[in-house]
Design a protein around this motif. Sequence first.
Motif, PDB file in Angstrom:
ATOM      1  N   ILE A   1       0.850  -1.189   0.000  1.00 41.01           N
ATOM      2  CA  ILE A   1       0.000   0.000   0.000  1.00 41.01           C
ATOM      3  C   ILE A   1       0.884   1.237   0.000  1.00 41.01           C
TER       4      ILE A   1
ATOM      5  N   ILE B   1       1.182   5.104   0.756  1.00 37.02           N
ATOM      6  CA  ILE B   1       0.561   6.188   1.518  1.00 37.02           C
ATOM      7  C   ILE B   1       1.220   7.488   1.071  1.00 37.02           C
TER       8      ILE B   1
ATOM      9  N   SER C   1       0.161   5.724  12.818  1.00 40.58           N
ATOM     10  CA  SER C   1      -0.833   5.941  11.765  1.00 40.58           C
ATOM     11  C   SER C   1      -1.722   4.709  11.637  1.00 40.58           C
ATOM     12  N   TRP C   2      -2.966   4.921  11.255  1.00 43.69           N
ATOM     13  CA  TRP C   2      -3.920   3.815  11.170  1.00 43.69           C
ATOM     14  C   TRP C   2      -3.451   2.770  10.170  1.00 43.69           C
ATOM     15  N   GLU C   3      -2.879   3.216   9.048  1.00 42.37           N
ATOM     16  CA  GLU C   3      -2.469   2.283   8.000  1.00 42.37           C
ATOM     17  C   GLU C   3      -1.379   1.329   8.486  1.00 42.37           C
TER      18      GLU C   3
ATOM     19  N   SER D   1      -2.771  -0.985  11.626  1.00 45.58           N
ATOM     20  CA  SER D   1      -3.759  -2.002  11.259  1.00 45.58           C
ATOM     21  C   SER D   1      -3.203  -3.060  10.314  1.00 45.58           C
ATOM     22  N   ARG D   2      -1.983  -2.864   9.833  1.00 45.22           N
ATOM     23  CA  ARG D   2      -1.396  -3.834   8.897  1.00 45.22           C
ATOM     24  C   ARG D   2      -0.769  -4.986   9.677  1.00 45.22           C
TER      25      ARG D   2
ATOM     26  N   ASN E   1      -4.828   2.173  -3.693  1.00 46.76           N
ATOM     27  CA  ASN E   1      -4.937   2.569  -2.293  1.00 46.76           C
ATOM     28  C   ASN E   1      -4.143   3.830  -1.973  1.00 46.76           C
TER      29      ASN E   1
END
Length: 339
Positions: A211, A213, A305-307, A310-311, A268
Amino acid sequence: MIKIIFLLIFFTTNFRFCYGKSWKDKIKDLKKEASILKTHVKSIVQKNDDDQIGFTSNSELDYPQGDLNKQKQINDLWEEYYKCQDTLVVGMGPKRRIIPTAAVVLLGGYLKLNCDICTSPRDIDIETEWYFSNSLEMNNLQPLMFNEFIIVSPLDDSLQIFNIHQQQSGLYVCKQGNNSASPIIVHVFEDETFTEVHPNTAPGNQALKSITISKLEIIISSQWGDWTECSECGKVGRRSRLGICYVNLIEDDGETAIPQDSGSNTQNNLTATGIVNRSKLEILDIFVNGIPCRSKLLPKFIRDSWEVKSRPSEVMIGYCKVPCLDSTNILLLNCLLCQ
């Protein structure tokens, strides 16, 4: 989602990377060249009765006089050394700096670190030494203490640690005389969240895509280790490999170091305004191979960071089938191990 604690052994040195730039490929080439050179050099030394390393009789490093074959062997050995040195310089990248590595191992697991030094034939009698600093500071390096769980391989000078503990997180460096290999920062994680995935050829959940960002100028992906041995022989068994979550910096030209099998997912990309100041990403510019998602080396705003949070990391389960060793092969293997 599953949590795997203590049970998975992660081999940090078995990653295979696919880099976007040719000079980054040389990092992998350096490991290969250093290994070839070290193996060749070690093949011509032996331990004598005084337990001191010295040249063997009729060694290719003895004075060759008029022996053309021995002269060629000496020349080839030095050519390997110079080739390794050239690879080292190119592997330092356009900024000509030592590139450190961030590695991960699970608590209670097995760790192997290679000593990627270009050994000069002139220095083959100088022993390799390993140093450690739990403060991650080069000026605090201390000689590593060895025991039954911490050993150095006599074959390739690699450091091997069994049943690793949290206190063994830190900075590792191997040295030979005035030569030092690139520093390795080892993270020992007590637990890591894994999701089970399967190869593209099998049904079930597939590996996560990388992904991008954009607002943070990073790429999040899984860096994959090698497959374990098949659990069965002569019939269908299972094998696994780990994909640890890593963060890489998007380079100025838009390229970055993407591990093999990670794929890409430009759909994404985030387009939010407020691109991060690249000066805050200096640590990622230094660790071109990436930094583990849960590492405290990462800037806090990236780690939180959420990304990134959560990975998960991944464990890939696949089927396999290998032949069984017959009694002849087993006897031959035992003989080789006893030599």
